[in-house]
Scaffold this motif. Sequence first.
Motif, PDB file in Angstrom:
ATOM      1  N   ASP A   7       0.830  -1.203   0.000  1.00 46.91           N
ATOM      2  CA  ASP A   7       0.000   0.000   0.000  1.00 46.91           C
ATOM      3  C   ASP A   7       0.864   1.253   0.000  1.00 46.91           C
ATOM      4  OD1 ASP A   7       0.868   0.519   2.622  1.00 46.91           O
ATOM      5  OD2 ASP A   7      -0.849  -0.493   3.504  1.00 46.91           O
ATOM      6  N   GLU A   8       0.217   2.422  -0.097  1.00 48.76           N
ATOM      7  CA  GLU A   8       0.948   3.683  -0.188  1.00 48.76           C
ATOM      8  C   GLU A   8       1.738   4.010   1.070  1.00 48.76           C
ATOM      9  OE1 GLU A   8      -0.633   7.455  -1.594  1.00 48.76           O
ATOM     10  OE2 GLU A   8      -1.825   6.298  -3.015  1.00 48.76           O
ATOM     11  N   GLN A   9       1.232   3.639   2.218  1.00 43.16           N
ATOM     12  CA  GLN A   9       1.896   3.975   3.474  1.00 43.16           C
ATOM     13  C   GLN A   9       3.081   3.059   3.768  1.00 43.16           C
ATOM     14  OE1 GLN A   9       1.136   6.694   5.200  1.00 43.16           O
ATOM     15  NE2 GLN A   9      -0.385   7.137   3.610  1.00 43.16           N
ATOM     16  N   ILE A  10       2.904   1.774   3.528  1.00 42.05           N
ATOM     17  CA  ILE A  10       3.964   0.813   3.847  1.00 42.05           C
ATOM     18  C   ILE A  10       4.313   0.044   2.581  1.00 42.05           C
ATOM     19  CG2 ILE A  10       4.616  -1.158   5.254  1.00 42.05           C
ATOM     20  CD1 ILE A  10       2.505  -0.285   7.267  1.00 42.05           C
ATOM     21  N   HIS A  11       5.402   0.468   1.922  1.00 42.27           N
ATOM     22  CA  HIS A  11       5.842  -0.229   0.722  1.00 42.27           C
ATOM     23  C   HIS A  11       6.532  -1.516   1.140  1.00 42.27           C
ATOM     24  CE1 HIS A  11       4.798   3.253  -1.549  1.00 42.27           C
ATOM     25  NE2 HIS A  11       5.669   4.010  -0.917  1.00 42.27           N
ATOM     26  N   GLN A  12       6.075  -2.628   0.622  1.00 43.02           N
ATOM     27  CA  GLN A  12       6.632  -3.917   0.999  1.00 43.02           C
ATOM     28  C   GLN A  12       7.752  -4.355   0.066  1.00 43.02           C
ATOM     29  OE1 GLN A  12       3.048  -6.183   0.907  1.00 43.02           O
ATOM     30  NE2 GLN A  12       2.613  -5.799   3.049  1.00 43.02           N
ATOM     31  N   GLY A  13       7.846  -3.772  -1.094  1.00 40.70           N
ATOM     32  CA  GLY A  13       8.882  -4.160  -2.026  1.00 40.70           C
ATOM     33  C   GLY A  13       8.797  -3.363  -3.304  1.00 40.70           C
ATOM     34  N   ALA A  14       9.803  -3.546  -4.149  1.00 43.75           N
ATOM     35  CA  ALA A  14       9.825  -2.834  -5.422  1.00 43.75           C
ATOM     36  C   ALA A  14      10.677  -3.587  -6.421  1.00 43.75           C
ATOM     37  CB  ALA A  14      10.377  -1.424  -5.235  1.00 43.75           C
ATOM     38  N   SER A  15      10.380  -3.331  -7.691  1.00 42.64           N
ATOM     39  CA  SER A  15      11.160  -3.840  -8.802  1.00 42.64           C
ATOM     40  C   SER A  15      11.598  -2.640  -9.619  1.00 42.64           C
ATOM     41  CB  SER A  15      10.316  -4.781  -9.659  1.00 42.64           C
ATOM     42  OG  SER A  15      11.022  -5.121 -10.832  1.00 42.64           O
ATOM     43  N   PHE A  16      12.892  -2.408  -9.693  1.00 38.41           N
ATOM     44  CA  PHE A  16      13.474  -1.297 -10.433  1.00 38.41           C
ATOM     45  C   PHE A  16      14.216  -1.865 -11.629  1.00 38.41           C
ATOM     46  CE2 PHE A  16      17.415   0.977 -11.330  1.00 38.41           C
ATOM     47  CZ  PHE A  16      16.960   2.250 -11.596  1.00 38.41           C
ATOM     48  N   VAL A  17      13.942  -1.333 -12.821  1.00 39.32           N
ATOM     49  CA  VAL A  17      14.634  -1.753 -14.034  1.00 39.32           C
ATOM     50  C   VAL A  17      15.055  -0.503 -14.784  1.00 39.32           C
ATOM     51  CG1 VAL A  17      14.483  -3.042 -16.208  1.00 39.32           C
ATOM     52  CG2 VAL A  17      13.244  -3.850 -14.185  1.00 39.32           C
ATOM     53  N   ALA A  18      16.322  -0.494 -15.240  1.00 42.00           N
ATOM     54  CA  ALA A  18      16.819   0.646 -16.012  1.00 42.00           C
ATOM     55  C   ALA A  18      17.605   0.159 -17.210  1.00 42.00           C
ATOM     56  CB  ALA A  18      17.704   1.531 -15.138  1.00 42.00           C
ATOM     57  N   ASP A  19      17.387   0.831 -18.338  1.00 45.25           N
ATOM     58  CA  ASP A  19      18.146   0.577 -19.554  1.00 45.25           C
ATOM     59  C   ASP A  19      19.260   1.609 -19.588  1.00 45.25           C
ATOM     60  OD1 ASP A  19      19.179   0.299 -22.079  1.00 45.25           O
ATOM     61  OD2 ASP A  19      17.264   0.466 -23.120  1.00 45.25           O
ATOM     62  N   LEU A  20      20.503   1.139 -19.511  1.00 46.71           N
ATOM     63  CA  LEU A  20      21.634   2.050 -19.448  1.00 46.71           C
ATOM     64  C   LEU A  20      22.262   2.312 -20.806  1.00 46.71           C
ATOM     65  CD1 LEU A  20      23.316   0.686 -16.212  1.00 46.71           C
ATOM     66  CD2 LEU A  20      21.557   2.438 -16.456  1.00 46.71           C
ATOM     67  N   GLY A  21      21.629   1.818 -21.855  1.00 45.70           N
ATOM     68  CA  GLY A  21      22.137   2.032 -23.206  1.00 45.70           C
ATOM     69  C   GLY A  21      22.922   0.831 -23.690  1.00 45.70           C
ATOM     70  N   GLU A  22      23.092   0.744 -25.018  1.00 40.80           N
ATOM     71  CA  GLU A  22      23.832  -0.343 -25.644  1.00 40.80           C
ATOM     72  C   GLU A  22      23.350  -1.715 -25.174  1.00 40.80           C
ATOM     73  OE1 GLU A  22      28.022   0.308 -25.220  1.00 40.80           O
ATOM     74  OE2 GLU A  22      27.937   2.191 -26.299  1.00 40.80           O
ATOM     75  N   ARG A  23      22.009  -1.858 -25.052  1.00 37.88           N
ATOM     76  CA  ARG A  23      21.363  -3.123 -24.646  1.00 37.88           C
ATOM     77  C   ARG A  23      21.869  -3.629 -23.301  1.00 37.88           C
ATOM     78  NH1 ARG A  23      20.544  -6.199 -30.235  1.00 37.88           N
ATOM     79  NH2 ARG A  23      20.132  -7.882 -28.785  1.00 37.88           N
ATOM     80  N   HIS A  24      22.136  -2.694 -22.412  1.00 40.95           N
ATOM     81  CA  HIS A  24      22.664  -2.974 -21.077  1.00 40.95           C
ATOM     82  C   HIS A  24      21.599  -2.567 -20.055  1.00 40.95           C
ATOM     83  CE1 HIS A  24      26.148  -2.159 -18.049  1.00 40.95           C
ATOM     84  NE2 HIS A  24      25.454  -3.234 -17.747  1.00 40.95           N
ATOM     85  N   THR A  25      21.118  -3.525 -19.282  1.00 38.12           N
ATOM     86  CA  THR A  25      20.079  -3.243 -18.305  1.00 38.12           C
ATOM     87  C   THR A  25      20.493  -3.706 -16.916  1.00 38.12           C
ATOM     88  OG1 THR A  25      18.963  -5.341 -18.709  1.00 38.12           O
ATOM     89  CG2 THR A  25      18.196  -3.436 -19.987  1.00 38.12           C
ATOM     90  N   VAL A  26      19.887  -3.054 -15.928  1.00 40.02           N
ATOM     91  CA  VAL A  26      20.068  -3.483 -14.543  1.00 40.02           C
ATOM     92  C   VAL A  26      18.683  -3.643 -13.922  1.00 40.02           C
ATOM     93  CG1 VAL A  26      22.333  -2.431 -14.219  1.00 40.02           C
ATOM     94  CG2 VAL A  26      20.284  -1.126 -13.663  1.00 40.02           C
ATOM     95  N   ARG A  27      18.590  -4.581 -12.999  1.00 40.31           N
ATOM     96  CA  ARG A  27      17.345  -4.806 -12.269  1.00 40.31           C
ATOM     97  C   ARG A  27      17.697  -4.925 -10.798  1.00 40.31           C
ATOM     98  NH1 ARG A  27      15.333  -9.828 -14.188  1.00 40.31           N
ATOM     99  NH2 ARG A  27      16.368 -10.814 -12.450  1.00 40.31           N
ATOM    100  N   PHE A  28      16.964  -4.179  -9.984  1.00 35.20           N
ATOM    101  CA  PHE A  28      17.169  -4.223  -8.542  1.00 35.20           C
ATOM    102  C   PHE A  28      15.829  -4.582  -7.920  1.00 35.20           C
ATOM    103  CE2 PHE A  28      17.536  -2.598  -4.255  1.00 35.20           C
ATOM    104  CZ  PHE A  28      18.853  -2.883  -3.917  1.00 35.20           C
ATOM    105  N   LEU A  29      15.810  -5.649  -7.141  1.00 32.04           N
ATOM    106  CA  LEU A  29      14.582  -6.101  -6.492  1.00 32.04           C
ATOM    107  C   LEU A  29      14.754  -6.011  -4.990  1.00 32.04           C
ATOM    108  CD1 LEU A  29      14.019  -9.324  -8.606  1.00 32.04           C
ATOM    109  CD2 LEU A  29      12.873  -7.132  -8.892  1.00 32.04           C
ATOM    110  N   VAL A  30      13.724  -5.520  -4.329  1.00 32.83           N
ATOM    111  CA  VAL A  30      13.709  -5.513  -2.870  1.00 32.83           C
ATOM    112  C   VAL A  30      12.348  -6.048  -2.440  1.00 32.83           C
ATOM    113  CG1 VAL A  30      12.996  -3.078  -2.773  1.00 32.83           C
ATOM    114  CG2 VAL A  30      14.008  -4.130  -0.778  1.00 32.83           C
ATOM    115  N   SER A  31      12.375  -7.003  -1.517  1.00 36.27           N
ATOM    116  CA  SER A  31      11.138  -7.598  -1.024  1.00 36.27           C
ATOM    117  C   SER A  31      11.377  -8.131   0.377  1.00 36.27           C
ATOM    118  CB  SER A  31      10.678  -8.734  -1.941  1.00 36.27           C
ATOM    119  OG  SER A  31      11.552  -9.838  -1.812  1.00 36.27           O
ATOM    120  N   ASP A  32      10.330  -8.700   0.938  1.00 39.08           N
ATOM    121  CA  ASP A  32      10.461  -9.309   2.267  1.00 39.08           C
ATOM    122  C   ASP A  32      11.435 -10.485   2.260  1.00 39.08           C
ATOM    123  OD1 ASP A  32       8.702  -7.527   3.371  1.00 39.08           O
ATOM    124  OD2 ASP A  32       6.980  -8.879   3.291  1.00 39.08           O
ATOM    125  N   SER A  33      11.628 -11.091   1.097  1.00 38.28           N
ATOM    126  CA  SER A  33      12.494 -12.270   1.042  1.00 38.28           C
ATOM    127  C   SER A  33      13.935 -11.954   0.658  1.00 38.28           C
ATOM    128  CB  SER A  33      11.922 -13.300   0.075  1.00 38.28           C
ATOM    129  OG  SER A  33      11.824 -12.741  -1.208  1.00 38.28           O
TER     130      SER A  33
END
Length: 142
Positions: A41-67
């Motif tokens: 929910d908006e008050q208590i974020h339990q996790g997130a998935s972040f993905v970024a394209d850094l160019g030249e077909r190079h991507t990063v993914r950062f995951l944060v969760s309870d696990s």
Amino acid sequence: MFPRLAEQYRALARDLVMSLQALAKGLKERGHVATCYVCGDEQIHQGASFVADLGERHTVRFLVSDSGISWVECRDGCELVRFEGAEAINELQRLVVMLQDLNSGDSVPRTADAAVAEPLSPPIPLAGTRHRSIRASRSSVA
């Protein structure tokens, strides 16, 4: 002791989620493709998935969760490296520092409107940094 540790981890996860949202916004303002999806929910974020394209077909993914917390870096759809826990957070910090270094020469802050009108920023260089192959990280677990 364990309830206190669990609460500290939840606080860390909330801080990471807010940081990921800000990083995605900053990358978008600089013309990069980046997303941050939040779970909970908006008050208590339990996790997130972040993905970024850094160019030249190079991507990063950062995951944060309870696990757990993880960083995955890919090029051309192939996984180059995976970090967990504190190492993942260190890689995220390294990305932020590199972005700050790249933008330290900017005298005028860019807005989201300017980023849309201008061509995409050049790729973010991540070469020359310490990386462990995915095979090495998997074999150390076995």
